[in-house]
Design an enzyme around this catalytic site. Structure first.
Site, short mmCIF file in Angstrom:
data_model
loop_
_atom_site.label_atom_id
_atom_site.label_comp_id
_atom_site.label_asym_id
_atom_site.label_seq_id
_atom_site.Cartn_x
_atom_site.Cartn_y
_atom_site.Cartn_z
N VAL A 211 -7.35 8.84 5.47
CA VAL A 211 -6.33 8.91 6.25
C VAL A 211 -6.48 9.22 7.72
O VAL A 211 -5.93 8.61 8.51
CB VAL A 211 -5.59 10.34 5.86
CG1 VAL A 211 -4.39 10.66 6.60
CG2 VAL A 211 -5.27 10.21 4.10
N ASP A 212 -7.64 9.73 8.24
CA ASP A 212 -8.01 9.64 9.59
C ASP A 212 -8.16 8.40 10.11
O ASP A 212 -7.91 8.00 11.17
CB ASP A 212 -9.26 10.77 9.78
CG ASP A 212 -8.89 11.99 9.91
OD1 ASP A 212 -7.74 12.56 10.31
OD2 ASP A 212 -9.86 12.93 9.53
N VAL A 213 -8.97 7.53 9.32
CA VAL A 213 -9.23 6.31 9.52
C VAL A 213 -7.82 5.44 9.90
O VAL A 213 -7.60 4.72 10.87
CB VAL A 213 -10.30 5.65 8.59
CG1 VAL A 213 -10.10 4.08 8.99
CG2 VAL A 213 -11.40 6.08 8.66
N GLY B 150 -6.18 6.75 13.04
CA GLY B 150 -6.64 6.19 14.24
C GLY B 150 -6.28 5.00 14.38
O GLY B 150 -6.30 4.48 15.88
#
Length: 371
Positions: free
Chosen positions: A167-169, A172
């Site tokens: 999810v962070d990827v 980003g």
């Protein structure tokens, strides 16, 4: 060498993964990125093991190359003043503070826009700046609340998280896209703007076909292990020694699979002749395929199937995955020199550009700066 974003100044207040990934991509493409860290440093500097030979956490190093670090204590008025001055001179500001924190220091978009109207300001949150503002934006939590864990794992087992902070990827990368789009608009108009990305929305958008199964089809997807809800065989299958991943996407590939298995009649079987039929008869199809696959090792089958243009391969660990990329000439690793003469090896930026390719100018900064 020319760079796509040479001359662009990025001020990075973000920490952990989503924001640092976005700013690293901009740095790889030539932007000058200044990372602002608190006196305690980015959280991920302590996220280990593993560590490198100098004791630095490898997690931090994954998303912080092509940056210089400045330590500022935002509880100190002098450091806040310095941060504001740096923001006035920046083209892009990226932050992932809890909503409301930047306003307290006068570092929010509205405050900075007054002195830098061309500023592009990217704010990354967990659940937006409205009713979800107080919720903590950690990847695992969003994987749970956003439904990803509900479709990951075996159908008779517990929900599973993905093996990386996906999810962070996603957030980003969506942030990078938003920033680049805002830069293009500024190029045409001279105007900056606020770019907002939240983790939950990034995940829901990243669910793609699983999302549209719900929004369009009215279905709530469930865990299916490694099987695919819409095509089959698209999963690992047992061979003599281990499993083989077969990714059949059309009837031609299924026919070729059956030919390689020495059972062309399977492709003519009415239970398996079309994708819809195979979906309706998953268990019988899997049994028929595995009865033949267990006669040979997975690696042998992978070689034969690949030659027949059937997507297939064994399950590699990460080391083997990098070796595969090397064997294909993809050069998956870049070596970056440190100031002390040592080098660090990191996964390269996957973007290929004929005139302005990514560059690797600065290793992830030590902490404190200059150490």
């Amino acid at each position: 060498m020319p760079s796509a974003l040479g001359g662009l100044k990025v001020l990075d207040f973000s920490r952990v993964l989503a924001g640092p990934l976005a700013t690293m991509v901009l740095g790889d493409l030539g932007a000058a990125v200044t990372k602002v860290e608190s006196p305690a440093g980015d959280d991920t500097r302590q996220w280990g093991p593993p560590y490198d030979e100098a004791g630095d956490a490898t997690y931090f190093q994954a998303v912080n190359r092509n940056k210089e670090t400045v330590v500022l204590d935002l509880t100190d008025a002098r450091d806040v003043a310095r941060a504001k001055q740096m923001a006035r001179e920046a083209d892009v500001v990226v932050e992932n503070f809890r909503p409301g924190v930047t306003k307290r220091f006068g570092l929010d978009y509205e405050s900075l826009r007054d002195t830098n109207p061309s500023l592009i300001y990217c704010s990354i949150t967990g659940f937006g700046s409205g009713k979800g503002a107080a919720l903590p934006g950690y990847d695992l939590l969003v994987q749970a609340l956003g439904g990803l864990m509900s479709i990951t794992g075996p159908p008779d087992g517990e929900p599973q998280k993905v093996g990386v902070a996906l999810v962070d990827v996603l957030a980003g990368l969506f942030s990078t896209i938003g920033i680049l789009a805002a830069l293009e608009y500024r190029h045409e108009t001279g105007e900056g703007q606020l770019v907002e990305v939240d983790l939950l929305s990034s995940l829901l958008a990243g669910l793609v076909n699983q999302a549209s199964a719900y929004t369009v089809g009215g279905m709530v997807p469930e865990r299916m292990g490694n099987a695919h809800p819409s095509i089959t065989p698209y999963e690992p299958l047992r061979c003599a020694d281990r499993e083989l991943v077969v990714a059949v996407g059309n009837d031609r590939q299924f026919g070729a699979l059956c030919d390689v298995l020495g059972s062309p009649e399977l492709a003519r079987d009415t239970r398996f002749a079309s994708n819809a039929a195979r979906i309706a008869n998953r268990a019988a199809m899997r049994t028929a395929l595995e009865e033949r696959l267990v006669t040979r090792p997975a690696g042998d089958w992978a070689e034969s199937l690949t030659a027949a243009r059937v997507p297939a391969g064994v399950v590699n660990d990460i080391g083997a995955a990098f070796e595969l990329a090397r064997s294909l000439g993809l050069e998956p690793v870049v070596s970056i020199a440190r100031e002390d003469g040592t080098t660090i090896e990191l996964a390269r930026n996957p973007i290929g550009m004929s005139t302005t390719p990514p560059s690797y100018r600065v290793a992830p900064p030590r902490f404190p700066p200059g150490s």
